[in-house]
Design an enzyme around this catalytic site. Sequence first.
Site, PDB file in Angstrom:
ATOM      1  N   SER A 270       0.679  -1.294  -0.111  1.00 16.15           N
ATOM      2  CA  SER A 270      -0.165   0.032  -0.030  1.00 16.15           C
ATOM      3  C   SER A 270       0.737   1.283  -0.024  1.00 16.15           C
ATOM      4  O   SER A 270       1.509   1.579  -0.897  1.00 16.15           O
ATOM      5  CB  SER A 270      -1.035  -0.114   1.297  1.00 16.15           C
ATOM      6  OG  SER A 270      -1.557   0.920   1.256  1.00 16.15           O
TER       7      SER A 270
ATOM      8  N   HIS B 255      -7.971  -4.810   0.788  1.00 12.80           N
ATOM      9  CA  HIS B 255      -6.628  -4.279   0.708  1.00 12.80           C
ATOM     10  C   HIS B 255      -5.622  -4.546   2.136  1.00 12.80           C
ATOM     11  O   HIS B 255      -4.492  -4.387   1.609  1.00 12.80           O
ATOM     12  CB  HIS B 255      -7.106  -2.612   0.695  1.00 12.80           C
ATOM     13  CG  HIS B 255      -5.746  -1.618   0.228  1.00 12.80           C
ATOM     14  ND1 HIS B 255      -5.283  -1.485  -0.719  1.00 12.80           N
ATOM     15  CD2 HIS B 255      -5.030  -1.112   1.264  1.00 12.80           C
ATOM     16  CE1 HIS B 255      -4.169  -0.844  -0.574  1.00 12.80           C
ATOM     17  NE2 HIS B 255      -4.081  -0.405   0.639  1.00 12.80           N
TER      18      HIS B 255
END
Length: 433
Positions: A195, A388
């Site tokens: 990320s 995510h």
Amino acid sequence: MFSPPPLPTPPTPRMTPQILGEFNYKRTFNDFVEKTAAENETDIPDYINLKSEPTALMSTPQLATLHGRRMESHVINTKDGYLLTLHRISPKLDSTLSNRTIILHHGLLGSSADWVLLGPTKSLPYILSDIGYDVWMANARGNYYSRGHIKMAVDSEEFWRFSFQEMGEYDLAAVIDYIRALKNSNELIDFVGHSMGATALLVLLSTNPRYNQYLRIGVLLAPLAFMSNVEGPFKALTAMAINPPDQLLKLIGRKEFVPSRKIPKWLAVKYCKGPLLFCCNPLYFISGGIPLDTRSWDVSFLARLLYHVPAGGSTDTLLHYAQVVKSGKFHRFNKIKDQFPLNAVTVPIAILSSSDDWLASIPDLLRLYFSIANPIDHYIIRGKNLSHTEFVWGANAEELVFKKILDFLDQGIKTFSGAKSNEISDLSFLSLR
């Protein structure tokens, strides 16, 4: 003839390695958590039971000790004066690799703890250490392991005026310089970033290309760069990202992003479906992937997860990402026309993504793939309900993600060349951009 890049200057007093006593960490981490835990418990009684779990308030070094590992804590300076903590796990003496070095960089609102939440057998740092890696886990400025500055007070507005831009240009540069100087080696370093950790690498390599010489491979898990196709509540920030109104800043924080670590209940109920325990968690609220049924979850893991995540970050970081969503470009903070030159990223890059990720979408990652100079693969995980956050601590992360990381680290550069991917040939996704 290739000549190895020069080593940075050996550590001076400004960069002297510091192996910190555990009591320092325990106080810092517990103070951070205890300050907000009571507020959370007022509206979400489930926190009361979770707090009683023995591992809920353990720091990263404490968790590593519990897992039977020896962890070092190193404090370093950045060029702009921030004090960062690196956590290191040395390789086993009988390992097959000859002390190869790897940096793991956490994601949005995360910390080094993210990498060890899965426990002693399934966590990526331990898997890497067991096969011989010298593992270094970064902590970006603003999380609870990197809240210090040589001049500025942590509670000052000036301290919090940073975004992922500074994490790449200053933090990651300092991490790489420190490790190379400490080890006094020209050995190329491997990098795995999740990320925001991937964002930091792209910023560093595009703005200071000489760092391309110091890395062997970069494995990017759900990287955040182009973000035109973001889904979920995060979209609500984009309209106000350039000049955020006072009302918004009062809601999300002027300095630290949601310093209470709790999304207001009314906002969570409006934009999020699922248990309040997760919907009120700032990271889960933003990233989606809210678990609808946690009855089968291990209570100890749930406690570790919700008391370590989020680990803190600046409001400017979230606003910077919101600007990227709105502009459709990967650019500097408040400077839409000043884009990061991704064609300067020459390190071999492998990307892992998921079809169920709200933040790092497949069309946006295909755009990133074709923007960098030396992509080696884009591996897409489809239909596995991998959100995510779950690239690092998901129940199936070891099987779905970590094995592929090991494959890239072992064979990636030799095996893959150009656009050889399980899904990269499906260019129809580009039409969704």
